[in-house]
Design an enzyme around this catalytic site. Structure first.
Site, PDB file in Angstrom:
ATOM      1  CB  ALA A 151      -1.121 -16.939   6.302  1.00  0.00           C
ATOM      2  CB  SER A 152      -2.446 -11.470   4.425  1.00  0.00           C
ATOM      3  OG  SER A 152      -2.342 -11.138   3.400  1.00  0.00           O
ATOM      4  CE  LYS A 153      -3.674  -8.550  -0.530  1.00  0.00           C
ATOM      5  NZ  LYS A 153      -4.323  -8.186  -0.701  1.00  0.00           N
ATOM      6  CB  ILE A 193      -0.870  -5.747 -11.166  1.00  0.00           C
ATOM      7  CG1 ILE A 193      -1.670  -6.966 -11.221  1.00  0.00           C
ATOM      8  CG2 ILE A 193      -1.164  -4.392 -12.618  1.00  0.00           C
ATOM      9  CD1 ILE A 193      -2.120  -7.619 -12.597  1.00  0.00           C
ATOM     10  CB  SER A 249      -2.237 -11.790  -4.181  1.00  0.00           C
ATOM     11  OG  SER A 249      -1.679 -12.331  -4.628  1.00  0.00           O
ATOM     12  CE1 TYR A 287       0.336  -9.160  -0.444  1.00  0.00           C
ATOM     13  CE2 TYR A 287       0.313 -10.328  -1.950  1.00  0.00           C
ATOM     14  CZ  TYR A 287       0.186  -9.916  -0.965  1.00  0.00           C
ATOM     15  OH  TYR A 287      -0.145  -9.101  -2.703  1.00  0.00           O
TER      16      TYR A 287
HETATM   17  N1  NAD Z   1       0.549  -5.496  -7.502  1.00  0.00           N
HETATM   18  C1  NAD Z   1       0.093  -6.619  -8.185  1.00  0.00           C
HETATM   19  O1  NAD Z   1       1.092  -7.311  -8.432  1.00  0.00           O
HETATM   20  C2  NAD Z   1      -0.629  -7.283  -7.001  1.00  0.00           C
HETATM   21  C3  NAD Z   1      -0.984  -8.435  -7.364  1.00  0.00           C
HETATM   22  C4  NAD Z   1      -1.040  -8.933  -6.176  1.00  0.00           C
HETATM   23  C5  NAD Z   1      -2.191  -8.230  -4.943  1.00  0.00           C
HETATM   24  N2  NAD Z   1      -2.127  -7.013  -5.121  1.00  0.00           N
HETATM   25  C6  NAD Z   1      -2.884  -6.346  -4.399  1.00  0.00           C
HETATM   26  O2  NAD Z   1      -4.132  -5.404  -4.731  1.00  0.00           O
HETATM   27  C7  NAD Z   1      -3.676  -4.404  -3.996  1.00  0.00           C
HETATM   28  C8  NAD Z   1      -3.168  -3.015  -4.313  1.00  0.00           C
HETATM   29  O3  NAD Z   1      -1.307  -3.300  -4.551  1.00  0.00           O
HETATM   30  P1  NAD Z   1      -0.428  -2.073  -5.567  1.00  0.00           P
HETATM   31  O4  NAD Z   1       0.131  -2.877  -6.364  1.00  0.00           O
HETATM   32  O5  NAD Z   1      -1.549  -1.071  -6.138  1.00  0.00           O
HETATM   33  O6  NAD Z   1       0.306  -1.896  -4.397  1.00  0.00           O
HETATM   34  P2  NAD Z   1       0.710  -0.526  -4.042  1.00  0.00           P
HETATM   35  O7  NAD Z   1       1.459  -0.265  -3.249  1.00  0.00           O
HETATM   36  O8  NAD Z   1       0.586   0.566  -5.257  1.00  0.00           O
HETATM   37  O9  NAD Z   1      -0.390   0.586  -3.443  1.00  0.00           O
HETATM   38  C9  NAD Z   1      -0.925   0.031  -1.640  1.00  0.00           C
HETATM   39  C10 NAD Z   1      -2.039   1.238  -1.579  1.00  0.00           C
HETATM   40  O10 NAD Z   1      -2.139   1.233   0.170  1.00  0.00           O
HETATM   41  C11 NAD Z   1      -1.353   2.318   0.888  1.00  0.00           C
HETATM   42  N3  NAD Z   1      -1.777   1.287   2.439  1.00  0.00           N
HETATM   43  C12 NAD Z   1      -0.804   0.872   2.712  1.00  0.00           C
HETATM   44  N4  NAD Z   1      -1.181   0.269   4.310  1.00  0.00           N
HETATM   45  C13 NAD Z   1      -2.111   1.218   4.052  1.00  0.00           C
HETATM   46  C14 NAD Z   1      -2.824   1.241   5.328  1.00  0.00           C
HETATM   47  N5  NAD Z   1      -2.165   1.040   6.555  1.00  0.00           N
HETATM   48  N6  NAD Z   1      -3.972   1.630   5.164  1.00  0.00           N
HETATM   49  C15 NAD Z   1      -4.482   2.524   4.402  1.00  0.00           C
HETATM   50  N7  NAD Z   1      -4.239   2.298   3.323  1.00  0.00           N
HETATM   51  C16 NAD Z   1      -2.299   1.685   3.097  1.00  0.00           C
HETATM   52  C17 NAD Z   1      -1.194   2.439   0.360  1.00  0.00           C
HETATM   53  O11 NAD Z   1      -0.413   4.339   1.216  1.00  0.00           O
HETATM   54  C18 NAD Z   1      -0.891   2.753  -0.940  1.00  0.00           C
HETATM   55  O12 NAD Z   1      -1.252   3.659  -1.644  1.00  0.00           O
HETATM   56  C19 NAD Z   1      -2.716  -5.045  -2.313  1.00  0.00           C
HETATM   57  O13 NAD Z   1      -3.894  -5.378  -1.549  1.00  0.00           O
HETATM   58  C20 NAD Z   1      -2.062  -6.088  -2.640  1.00  0.00           C
HETATM   59  O14 NAD Z   1      -1.884  -6.690  -2.355  1.00  0.00           O
HETATM   60  C21 NAD Z   1      -1.452  -6.545  -6.088  1.00  0.00           C
END
Ligand code: NAD
Length: 246
Positions: free
Chosen positions: A156-158, A186, A140, A154
């Site tokens: 830190a994890s990323k 996004i 992220s 968050y």
């Molecule tokens: N949307 C953004 O703006 C954005 C920005 C930077 C990074 N990200 C990263 O992209 C990835 C996807 O994010 P997103 O926006 O599609 O989120 P989202 O919430 O739409 O989807 C996340 C999915 O992960 C699943 N999930 C949650 N905990 C879980 C677990 N313990 N085991 C298995 N599945 C689990 C959820 O059920 C969900 O289907 C994430 O890693 C997020 O940190 C997203």
């Protein structure tokens, strides 16, 4: 679009947002797809919409924070398709917690799902990843800048995912390439609350003056898995509409 015919992709977090869009993209490229998510019901709905025959797509209940679950979903992929070519870890959580008030549990849960989960998944998959396979992790922009405040756990994890990606690239070369995508904002269920809270002001920080679409991350993930990226490993591509330049 790339030609992934005959390839198998295991995608975590595939019930929603970026993971769902990635599953759709890879399916459209001809891949077999395993959708792994803690929300098995939603993953099943996505799987059935993509491939009602169930021949190329399946859904599996998977908890990123549990190492046994990583082993189970990898075994499922092997049982269905005899190996894995593309491993994409999209499962993740994001919540707002001021550090002074953050509980041990909140810290641990975020690190467990967002960082430990990537390690568990890759370690389980190494023996069954086919030669010339590719892994893509999801970090992220928060990993690069520490986030917008109120989610240090968050970020830190990323940040850990960024370093883990490079370490994995070294450990798995030359057989497997490992890269990372760092999205900016996004539009997904994860960011609905954040976008609502920040309002239109945040758009001024994005050069392209809009939020990204999940499909715009999926296409970069597919590029990194494809032969078009055959000399790319240990790399992170920031996809933020110009909000952050690494
Ligand atoms: N949307 C953004 O703006 C954005 C920005 C930077 C990074 N990200 C990263 O992209 C990835 C996807 O994010 P997103 O926006 O599609 O989120 P989202 O919430 O739409 O989807 C996340 C999915 O992960 C699943 N999930 C949650 N905990 C879980 C677990 N313990 N085991 C298995 N599945 C689990 C959820 O059920 C969900 O289907 C994430 O890693 C997020 O940190 C997203």
């Amino acid at each position: 679009m790339f030609d992934f015919s005959g390839k198998t992709a295991l995608i975590t977090g595939a019930a929603s947002g970026i993971g769902k869009a990635t599953a759709e993209y890879f399916f459209g490229c001809g891949a077999n797809v395993v959708l792994a998510d803690i929300n098995e019901g939603a993953a099943r709905v996505v799987a059935e919409a993509l491939d009602p025959s169930g021949e190329r797509v399946s859904a599996f209940r998977y908890d990123a924070g549990a190492s046994v679950s990583a082993a189970e979903v990898v075994a499922h992929a092997v049982e269905r398709h005899s190996g894995i070519d593309h491993l994409v870890s999209c499962a993740g959580i994001y919540d707002q917690q001021i550090t002074a008030e953050m509980t041990d549990e909140a810290w641990r849960r975020t690190i467990a799902i967002n960082l430990d989960g990537v390690f568990f998944l890759v370690r389980s998959a190494i023996p069954v990843l086919r030669d010339n396979g590719a892994i893509v992790t999801l970090a992220s922009v928060a990993a690069h800048v520490g986030g917008t405040g109120g989610h240090a756990h968050y970020g830190a994890s990323k940040g850990g995912v960024l370093a883990l990606t490079r370490g994995l690239a070294k450990d798995l070369a030359p057989r497997i390439r490992v890269n990372c995508v760092s999205p900016g904002l996004i539009e997904t269920p994860m960011t609905g609350g954040l976008i609502g809270r920040m309002g239109e002001d945040i758009l001024k920080q994005i050069l392209l003056r809009r939020y990204g679409k999940p499909s715009e991350i999926a296409s970069v993930i597919a590029f990194l898995c494809s032969d078009a990226a055959s000399f790319v490993t240990g790399e992170t591509i920031i996809v933020s509409g110009g909000a952050y330049m690494g």
